[in-house]
Structures are given as structure tokens and as C-alpha cells.
Motif scaffolding. Structure first.
Motif, PDB file in Angstrom:
ATOM      1  N   ALA A 136       8.151  42.038  81.954  1.00 26.71           N
ATOM      2  CA  ALA A 136       7.048  42.899  81.521  1.00 26.71           C
ATOM      3  C   ALA A 136       7.534  43.816  80.410  1.00 26.71           C
ATOM      4  O   ALA A 136       8.666  44.316  80.446  1.00 26.71           O
ATOM      5  N   LEU A 137       6.693  44.017  79.405  1.00 26.32           N
ATOM      6  CA  LEU A 137       7.001  44.956  78.331  1.00 26.32           C
ATOM      7  C   LEU A 137       6.700  46.366  78.797  1.00 26.32           C
ATOM      8  O   LEU A 137       5.819  46.581  79.635  1.00 26.32           O
ATOM      9  N   PRO A 138       7.401  47.373  78.271  1.00 28.60           N
ATOM     10  CA  PRO A 138       7.143  48.755  78.681  1.00 28.60           C
ATOM     11  C   PRO A 138       5.796  49.240  78.159  1.00 28.60           C
ATOM     12  O   PRO A 138       5.474  49.083  76.986  1.00 28.60           O
ATOM     13  N   GLY A 139       4.984  49.829  79.060  1.00 25.87           N
ATOM     14  CA  GLY A 139       3.689  50.346  78.638  1.00 25.87           C
ATOM     15  C   GLY A 139       2.804  49.214  78.139  1.00 25.87           C
ATOM     16  O   GLY A 139       2.856  48.087  78.612  1.00 25.87           O
ATOM     17  N   ALA A 140       1.943  49.544  77.175  1.00 24.86           N
ATOM     18  CA  ALA A 140       1.114  48.525  76.524  1.00 24.86           C
ATOM     19  C   ALA A 140       1.911  47.976  75.354  1.00 24.86           C
ATOM     20  O   ALA A 140       1.863  48.491  74.241  1.00 24.86           O
ATOM     21  N   GLY A 141       2.703  46.939  75.630  1.00 24.17           N
ATOM     22  CA  GLY A 141       3.641  46.420  74.648  1.00 24.17           C
ATOM     23  C   GLY A 141       2.957  45.890  73.398  1.00 24.17           C
ATOM     24  O   GLY A 141       1.938  45.200  73.472  1.00 24.17           O
ATOM     25  N   SER A 142       3.538  46.193  72.245  1.00 21.16           N
ATOM     26  CA  SER A 142       2.990  45.746  70.966  1.00 21.16           C
ATOM     27  C   SER A 142       3.583  44.395  70.590  1.00 21.16           C
ATOM     28  O   SER A 142       4.494  43.878  71.235  1.00 21.16           O
ATOM     29  N   GLN A 143       3.082  43.826  69.478  1.00 19.06           N
ATOM     30  CA  GLN A 143       3.616  42.571  68.966  1.00 19.06           C
ATOM     31  C   GLN A 143       5.081  42.734  68.582  1.00 19.06           C
ATOM     32  O   GLN A 143       5.880  41.807  68.746  1.00 19.06           O
ATOM     33  N   ARG A 144       5.428  43.913  68.088  1.00 12.19           N
ATOM     34  CA  ARG A 144       6.826  44.159  67.707  1.00 12.19           C
ATOM     35  C   ARG A 144       7.739  44.115  68.930  1.00 12.19           C
ATOM     36  O   ARG A 144       8.804  43.505  68.900  1.00 12.19           O
ATOM     37  N   GLU A 145       7.325  44.769  70.016  1.00  5.58           N
ATOM     38  CA  GLU A 145       8.150  44.767  71.227  1.00  5.58           C
ATOM     39  C   GLU A 145       8.274  43.365  71.817  1.00  5.58           C
ATOM     40  O   GLU A 145       9.322  42.988  72.343  1.00  5.58           O
ATOM     41  N   LEU A 146       7.195  42.585  71.722  1.00  6.04           N
ATOM     42  CA  LEU A 146       7.258  41.203  72.182  1.00  6.04           C
ATOM     43  C   LEU A 146       8.256  40.415  71.335  1.00  6.04           C
ATOM     44  O   LEU A 146       9.063  39.643  71.863  1.00  6.04           O
ATOM     45  N   GLY A 147       8.233  40.633  70.016  1.00  2.00           N
ATOM     46  CA  GLY A 147       9.168  39.952  69.129  1.00  2.00           C
ATOM     47  C   GLY A 147      10.609  40.305  69.420  1.00  2.00           C
ATOM     48  O   GLY A 147      11.500  39.441  69.361  1.00  2.00           O
ATOM     49  N   VAL A 148      10.865  41.579  69.767  1.00  5.72           N
ATOM     50  CA  VAL A 148      12.224  42.010  70.096  1.00  5.72           C
ATOM     51  C   VAL A 148      12.712  41.303  71.363  1.00  5.72           C
ATOM     52  O   VAL A 148      13.855  40.828  71.425  1.00  5.72           O
TER      53      VAL A 148
END
Length: 466
Positions: A88-100
Motif C-alpha cells: 500500500a502507498l502512504p496516504g492517497a498515493g500519487s503517480q510519482r509515489e507509485l513510480g518510486v
């Protein structure tokens, strides 16, 4: 346990692998959570964890001796908890966080003590989305084979429910697509007794065609002779994309409407692939100029070409390669696409008109110098065979669903070599052209800029063509 020998072209990917250069390809698909099922992701993972049936290639274990081969494991010897991961990404994960996150997951080499695949379910994204990132070894699947496998895993029916997970489908499990029809077997002409002479003639013709293509390619490589528009292996200029690479990866994305690209291709009297290569060439020209690293000669792309017969998603690779200029030495986008059209036409004309075993032999010999560099670990020390790989894989033309959850986007995540720190691969889906940029983190700072510049180069090409 069954045993399946590896083809030479498939086993080369295993022997070329190292911790810096894992030979795996991936797919990042993003879905929308159904409005009436807010716990969809958790429920899906719980149901998938109960499925312990495995179909090829998900039950294949690599054995190096006595000869490279796949051993088919029984279901009870496969540890599903190792292969299926829930994140799971932290909070409402953005496209950038998904890419990381995907960059980090794609950096790690897979453990050969297990079948060579991983399935990551990722939730916690903005706009009620979730993602499925899967990776598998390139010795088992190429781009077209992966997309055909995806077609079997997903359905065109939004009302389809209780769908099986990918590892239960594979290449032998039931087709869940709702659209795919088993291809009719190819009709083999009956040969009269004593007609072995025809087979011999066909074999000689194939051998001559392969030898002529290879001879022409490497004579031009060594001598530098041939058409000015012709790109050849090991004639590419050295660039910042062609040194030694390290383990960490970067991943970026870009997408356009297919209708938009087709309109540009029609105006330029070229193909969609010509447009794709043109905007990539322009983006790389701008990026390298910004870093004061633009070579005087044009960059060369290695372009995979599918030679897969029928519509099956069988295990293994069925690709060959052609070399094309990217026109990175040309600022004007119309002049650049003109040069690229000429180069790709010559590259296609160079391919031998053969199939099956003969095409496998052609590809093996064509790529032998490059793969030898990769296997010996000396890539990135001399003149590169090409500057990067650019690939375009046709995907589903219609929307696809997983238990009623609509797939919104799909991006390919590819592999890198010493001597090739950047890969650009596109997949078409439901009217969109989705591009994945995979790069070495240490070799290519600000990889996202190349994706942004590609979009701006498309604008320039449109404007120039009015």
C-alpha cells in the motif's frame, strides 16, 4: 516432474543476468476500484491467496545442469506467499509515489531457487485506484507474449466474476478474456511420398536468405559502406546512455491518444511507429543537449520485431531485431521523421523472409556479439551495438476488466544492460498509447524529463505538419 529444454535465444537471457542487470520484464496495470465494492482489493487478495493451482510458466523452475531447462513443479512445491505480495502507498498515493515503488521493485533480481515471477497488488492510490505490478524473466516471455497472456488473464466482460489469478491461467489454463477465440491450426499441405526434395529446397532457400541478411548487415557494420540512411549494429555513437550501469532503476510514464498519433502519421505519410521513433529522437536530442552530451552522429535504436506465429501466449521469445536511426542530429521534426522513415524501410528490407527455426537462427547470430558482451560482463566499455531499445507492442483495443474492476492504464517496465541504460517501450490499450521509460538511476538523472520532452516533441511535430 516434466522437463523442457530452453531454446538458445531464451537461455541467453539467463546467462546474461547479473545483480546489476536483472533480465526481467514487467507490467504495471492500474485499475479503478468498483464503486459498490470499497473492499475490492482486500477481497481479491484474500481470494487469490486460496488459489494454489499453477500453469506454465508460473510453475517453471530453472535448472542449469546438465543442460539449461525448465522443470515443471507440482503445485504443492510452490510457495505462493513468496510470489504474491500485497503493498500500500502512504496516504492517497500519487503517480510519482507509485513510480518510486515500481522502480524499487523492478531493481531487484529474482531468486532462482523459485519460479521466476512475482505478482504485486498495490493499493492506497488517489482517485480510488489500485495497481497490479507483475514481473517475469525475459527467458520466459517477450512483449507480445506478455500481452497475449494479459488478454487471457483479463476479461472484456465487466460482469465477469470469480476470475482466476494469473498463475492459474498461464499458457494452459482457461481463457478468461471473453473475446479470444482459439486460432484454427495452420493447414499443412499434404506432401506426396518422396517429396522430401521440396523440403530440402525450402531449407536451402531459408539458409541463403538468412546468410545474405547477416552478411549484408555485418559487411556494412565493418566497412561502414551502404546506404546513408541505413543503421547497422556497432555503428552507434557513444553516449551517456551507453556506459556501465548500476542496480537502482528509475521509471517514468507518458501517454497519448492513438487517434492523435495516427493523424500525425497520416500527415507525414508514415507509420505510427515512425511517429513514435521521431518523438523519442527529439526528446533524447533535447535531453542530451541540455546536458551538453549530444553526439554529432544520430543515435541508433534497436527495435524488436515480433515473429510470433498464430495468437498463442506460449512460453519463450519470438522476436528479432532491426536497427533504425533516431534522427537526433536533426532539429527539424519533419526532416527527422523523413530520415526515420527511410531508415526503418531499409531495416525491414534487410530482414530475411523466413520463419520458425530459420528466424531463430538469424536472431541468434545477429545478436551474438551483443549477447556475448552481456554474458562476459564487458558491455559498456566500447562502441555500443545501439544506443537504446525502443519497442512498440500492440495491446487490447477494447477495455478489459478484472472481476469488474476496469483497467485504466497499462505500462511496460523493461530491462537494461551494461552499455544500454535506457529502454523505451510502448503498449497500446483502448485507444491510448502508453509509454514506459525504464532507466538506470545513476546514469540518467531526471528521467522524467525525457517523458515530458516526448510530449512536447509530439506538439512540435503536429505543428510542423499543420
Amino acid at each position: 516432474m516434466g522437463r523442457k529444454l530452453l531454446a538458445v535465444n531464451d537461455s541467453a537471457w539467463l546467462f546474461a543476468e547479473s545483480h546489476r542487470t536483472p533480465m526481467q520484464v514487467g507490467m504495471l496495470a492500474t485499475f479503478r476500484v468498483p464503486e459498490d465494492r470499497p473492499t475490492f482489493v482486500q477481497d481479491l487478495v484474500a481470494r487469490w491467496r486460496e488459489c494454489h493451482e499453477f500453469a506454465p510458466p508460473f510453475n517453471y523452475l530453472f535448472h542449469r545442469t546438465p543442460v539449461p531447462s525448465w522443470v515443471e513443479l507440482p503445485d504443492d512445491e510452490i510457495d505462493l506467499d513468496y510470489h504474491l505480495r500485497h503493498s500500500a502507498l502512504p496516504g492517497a498515493g500519487s503517480q510519482r509515489e507509485l513510480g518510486v515503488l515500481v522502480s524499487r521493485l523492478h531493481s531487484a533480481k529474482m531468486d532462482r531457487r523459485y519460479p521466476l515471477w512475482e505478482c504485486h497488488v498495490i493499493e492506497g492510490q488517489e482517485k480510488d485506484r489500485w495497481s497490479l505490478y507483475m514481473k517475469a524473466h525475459h527467458s520466459q516471455v517477450d512483449g507480445v507474449g506478455g500481452i497475449r497472456l494479459l488478454r487471457r488473464i483479463l476479461s472484456a466482460d465487466p460482469d465477469a466474476r470469480d476470475m482466476l489469478p494469473p498463475w492459474a491461467i498461464g499458457t494452459r489454463g482457461p481463457d478468461q478474456s471473453g473475446l479470444e477465440v482459439a486460432p484454427k491450426p495452420a493447414r499443412v499441405p499434404e506432401r506426396a511420398a518422396g517429396d522430401g526434395g521440396s523440403l530440402l529446397v525450402d531449407g536451402i532457400k531459408s539458409g541463403v536468405s538468412v546468410a545474405y541478411s547477416l552478411g549484408k548487415t555485418y559487411v556494412e557494420t565493418v566497412t561502414g559502406l551502404g546506404d546513408d540512411d541505413q543503421a547497422a549494429p556497432f555503428r552507434a555513437p557513444k553516449s551517456i546512455f551507453n556506459g556501465r550501469i548500476h542496480t537502482p532503476r528509475r521509471f517514468a510514464t507518458q501517454h497519448y491518444s492513438i487517434d492523435r498519433l495516427r493523424a500525425v502519421a497520416k500527415a507525414a505519410d508514415g507509420s505510427l511507429n515512425d511517429v513514435f521513433l521521431t518523438i523519442c529522437g527529439g526528446a533524447l536530442r533535447r535531453y542530451l543537449t541540455e546536458h551538453d552530451q549530444l553526439p554529432g552522429e544520430s543515435l541508433t535504436a534497436n527495435v524488436p520485431v515480433s515473429v510470433r506465429e498464430g495468437s498463442s501466449a506460449k512460453v519463450g521469445n519470438a522476436i528479432t531485431f532491426l536497427y533504425a536511426t533516431l534522427g537526433s542530429d536533426i532539429d527539424d521534426p519533419v526532416e527527422r521523421i523523413t530520415a526515420i522513415k527511410a531508415s526503418t524501410r531499409l531495416g525491414k528490407a534487410r530482414l530475411p523472409e523466413v520463419s520458425g527455426v530459420a528466424m531463430d537462427a538469424y536472431t541468434a547470430v545477429l545478436m551474438l556479439p551483443f549477447m556475448a558482451q552481456a554474458i562476459l560482463g564487458v558491455g559498456g566499455r566500447g562502441r555500443p551495438a545501439s544506443n537504446l531499445v525502443i519497442s512498440n507492442v500492440p495491446g487490447p483495443a477494447e477495455a478489459r476488466y478484472l472481476d469488474g474492476s476496469r483497467m485504466e492504464e497499462i505500462y511496460p517496465v523493461s530491462l537494461l544492460f551494461n552499455g544500454q541504460a535506457l529502454n523505451i517501450t510502448a503498449v497500446s490499450y483502448d485507444g491510448e498509447f502508453n509509454i514506459g521509460f525504464t532507466g538506470c538511476r545513476d546514469s540518467i538523472p531526471s528521467l522524467q524529463k525525457i517523458a515530458v520532452y516526448a510530449g512536447e516533441e509530439l506538439d512540435r511535430l503536429e505543428a510542423a505538419l499543420a
